[in-house]
Design a protein around this motif. Sequence first.
Motif, PDB file in Angstrom:
ATOM      1  N   ALA A  45      44.326  37.071  46.066  1.00  9.89           N
ATOM      2  CA  ALA A  45      43.328  37.050  44.996  1.00  9.89           C
ATOM      3  C   ALA A  45      44.034  36.814  43.667  1.00  9.89           C
ATOM      4  O   ALA A  45      45.203  37.170  43.487  1.00  9.89           O
ATOM      5  CB  ALA A  45      42.569  38.370  44.976  1.00  9.89           C
ATOM      6  N   LEU A  46      43.324  36.210  42.730  1.00  8.32           N
ATOM      7  CA  LEU A  46      43.880  35.980  41.395  1.00  8.32           C
ATOM      8  C   LEU A  46      44.124  37.298  40.686  1.00  8.32           C
ATOM      9  O   LEU A  46      43.339  38.241  40.812  1.00  8.32           O
ATOM     10  CB  LEU A  46      42.897  35.176  40.532  1.00  8.32           C
ATOM     11  N   THR A  47      45.179  37.357  39.920  1.00  6.96           N
ATOM     12  CA  THR A  47      45.414  38.492  39.024  1.00  6.96           C
ATOM     13  C   THR A  47      44.618  38.248  37.741  1.00  6.96           C
ATOM     14  O   THR A  47      44.137  37.129  37.488  1.00  6.96           O
ATOM     15  CB  THR A  47      46.906  38.613  38.667  1.00  6.96           C
ATOM     16  N   VAL A  48      44.524  39.270  36.915  1.00  5.19           N
ATOM     17  CA  VAL A  48      43.859  39.117  35.620  1.00  5.19           C
ATOM     18  C   VAL A  48      44.566  38.027  34.811  1.00  5.19           C
ATOM     19  O   VAL A  48      43.914  37.169  34.215  1.00  5.19           O
ATOM     20  CB  VAL A  48      43.837  40.447  34.835  1.00  5.19           C
ATOM     21  N   ALA A  49      45.886  38.042  34.801  1.00  5.29           N
ATOM     22  CA  ALA A  49      46.651  37.045  34.023  1.00  5.29           C
ATOM     23  C   ALA A  49      46.387  35.629  34.525  1.00  5.29           C
ATOM     24  O   ALA A  49      46.248  34.698  33.720  1.00  5.29           O
ATOM     25  CB  ALA A  49      48.145  37.372  34.077  1.00  5.29           C
ATOM     26  N   GLU A  50      46.322  35.447  35.836  1.00  2.11           N
ATOM     27  CA  GLU A  50      46.063  34.108  36.395  1.00  2.11           C
ATOM     28  C   GLU A  50      44.646  33.644  36.048  1.00  2.11           C
ATOM     29  O   GLU A  50      44.442  32.486  35.659  1.00  2.11           O
ATOM     30  CB  GLU A  50      46.267  34.123  37.908  1.00  2.11           C
ATOM     31  N   ALA A  51      43.669  34.556  36.182  1.00  2.00           N
ATOM     32  CA  ALA A  51      42.289  34.198  35.845  1.00  2.00           C
ATOM     33  C   ALA A  51      42.179  33.862  34.358  1.00  2.00           C
ATOM     34  O   ALA A  51      41.544  32.872  33.983  1.00  2.00           O
ATOM     35  CB  ALA A  51      41.347  35.345  36.216  1.00  2.00           C
ATOM     36  N   LYS A  52      42.833  34.663  33.519  1.00  3.75           N
ATOM     37  CA  LYS A  52      42.799  34.425  32.074  1.00  3.75           C
ATOM     38  C   LYS A  52      43.387  33.053  31.736  1.00  3.75           C
ATOM     39  O   LYS A  52      42.832  32.320  30.917  1.00  3.75           O
ATOM     40  CB  LYS A  52      43.579  35.520  31.346  1.00  3.75           C
ATOM     41  N   ALA A  53      44.501  32.696  32.358  1.00  3.89           N
ATOM     42  CA  ALA A  53      45.132  31.396  32.088  1.00  3.89           C
ATOM     43  C   ALA A  53      44.199  30.244  32.474  1.00  3.89           C
ATOM     44  O   ALA A  53      44.084  29.262  31.724  1.00  3.89           O
ATOM     45  CB  ALA A  53      46.461  31.286  32.839  1.00  3.89           C
ATOM     46  N   LEU A  54      43.524  30.365  33.600  1.00  9.25           N
ATOM     47  CA  LEU A  54      42.573  29.324  34.016  1.00  9.25           C
ATOM     48  C   LEU A  54      41.403  29.252  33.047  1.00  9.25           C
ATOM     49  O   LEU A  54      40.941  28.169  32.690  1.00  9.25           O
ATOM     50  CB  LEU A  54      42.069  29.603  35.432  1.00  9.25           C
ATOM     51  N   TRP A 163      38.347  42.190  33.946  1.00  9.39           N
ATOM     52  CA  TRP A 163      38.297  41.322  32.758  1.00  9.39           C
ATOM     53  C   TRP A 163      38.074  42.154  31.497  1.00  9.39           C
ATOM     54  O   TRP A 163      38.773  42.012  30.497  1.00  9.39           O
ATOM     55  CB  TRP A 163      37.165  40.308  32.956  1.00  9.39           C
ATOM     56  N   ARG A 164      37.072  43.044  31.554  1.00  5.36           N
ATOM     57  CA  ARG A 164      36.767  43.891  30.391  1.00  5.36           C
ATOM     58  C   ARG A 164      37.914  44.840  30.073  1.00  5.36           C
ATOM     59  O   ARG A 164      38.239  45.052  28.907  1.00  5.36           O
ATOM     60  CB  ARG A 164      35.488  44.690  30.637  1.00  5.36           C
ATOM     61  N   GLU A 165      38.520  45.422  31.116  1.00  2.00           N
ATOM     62  CA  GLU A 165      39.641  46.344  30.906  1.00  2.00           C
ATOM     63  C   GLU A 165      40.811  45.655  30.211  1.00  2.00           C
ATOM     64  O   GLU A 165      41.571  46.288  29.489  1.00  2.00           O
ATOM     65  CB  GLU A 165      40.095  46.936  32.239  1.00  2.00           C
ATOM     66  N   ALA A 166      40.949  44.349  30.434  1.00  2.00           N
ATOM     67  CA  ALA A 166      42.012  43.585  29.784  1.00  2.00           C
ATOM     68  C   ALA A 166      41.624  43.175  28.364  1.00  2.00           C
ATOM     69  O   ALA A 166      42.396  42.501  27.676  1.00  2.00           O
ATOM     70  CB  ALA A 166      42.353  42.349  30.629  1.00  2.00           C
ATOM     71  N   GLY A 167      40.422  43.557  27.943  1.00  2.00           N
ATOM     72  CA  GLY A 167      39.976  43.241  26.583  1.00  2.00           C
ATOM     73  C   GLY A 167      39.560  41.793  26.411  1.00  2.00           C
ATOM     74  O   GLY A 167      39.543  41.280  25.287  1.00  2.00           O
ATOM     75  N   LEU A 168      39.191  41.139  27.493  1.00  2.00           N
ATOM     76  CA  LEU A 168      38.819  39.727  27.436  1.00  2.00           C
ATOM     77  C   LEU A 168      37.326  39.567  27.170  1.00  2.00           C
ATOM     78  O   LEU A 168      36.530  40.467  27.458  1.00  2.00           O
ATOM     79  CB  LEU A 168      39.245  39.035  28.729  1.00  2.00           C
ATOM     80  N   PRO A 169      36.906  38.415  26.630  1.00  2.00           N
ATOM     81  CA  PRO A 169      35.522  38.242  26.186  1.00  2.00           C
ATOM     82  C   PRO A 169      34.496  38.223  27.318  1.00  2.00           C
ATOM     83  O   PRO A 169      34.711  37.621  28.369  1.00  2.00           O
ATOM     84  CB  PRO A 169      35.525  36.893  25.471  1.00  2.00           C
ATOM     85  N   THR A 170      33.374  38.872  27.030  1.00  2.00           N
ATOM     86  CA  THR A 170      32.232  38.859  27.936  1.00  2.00           C
ATOM     87  C   THR A 170      31.005  38.421  27.145  1.00  2.00           C
ATOM     88  O   THR A 170      31.018  38.396  25.916  1.00  2.00           O
ATOM     89  CB  THR A 170      31.974  40.255  28.540  1.00  2.00           C
TER      90      THR A 170
END
Length: 178
Positions: A45-54, A163-170
């Motif tokens: 499965a993708l990590t948060v970092a991999e998903a964020k980069a995509l 995603w939210r825990e990493a502080g990324l936009p929703t």
Amino acid sequence: MRAGFTGALLFCLTLAASAAPAEPPSYRLDDYQAPVPATLNGRPALTVAEAKALWEGKQALFLDVLPHPPRPEGLMAGTIFVEKPHLSIAGAIWLPEVGRGELAATTETYFRQALAALTGGDKSRKIVIFCKRDCWMSWNAARRAQGYGYTSVLWYADGVEGWREAGLPTQDIKPYGS
């Protein structure tokens, strides 16, 4: 000496209990909110970092497959039911219900047609499928998309919580086609 052995045994049992389950041979049909495998068809499965980069590079289509919340039982006929906002990864597209283990024919048609439209018919387009953490619906939907011939399906198992825990936009999103 006995206490040390017991402690080691408890540690091993705890570790085994927290390990990800093996991939099943088919779709998960119930108990969707439960520990999921670490892989989809052998691919991690993708990590948060991999998903964020995509996401940052706009390199993939992000599909949220969380189902609609159920209509509360016991509402009188004619009562207006307003769903809560559906917060998801910013820019994601919501395809509710497509991650169930068995799909109604109309839901399967909806999923196939949405994938074709959203990818422009390009079955090699990168697609990231997610819902909630420990949600089998995203695993099912990703596996199903692969079964439809999509070759670059990626699974983001941490879902919107990661995603939210990493502080990324929703953002609040509506179902595709509504």
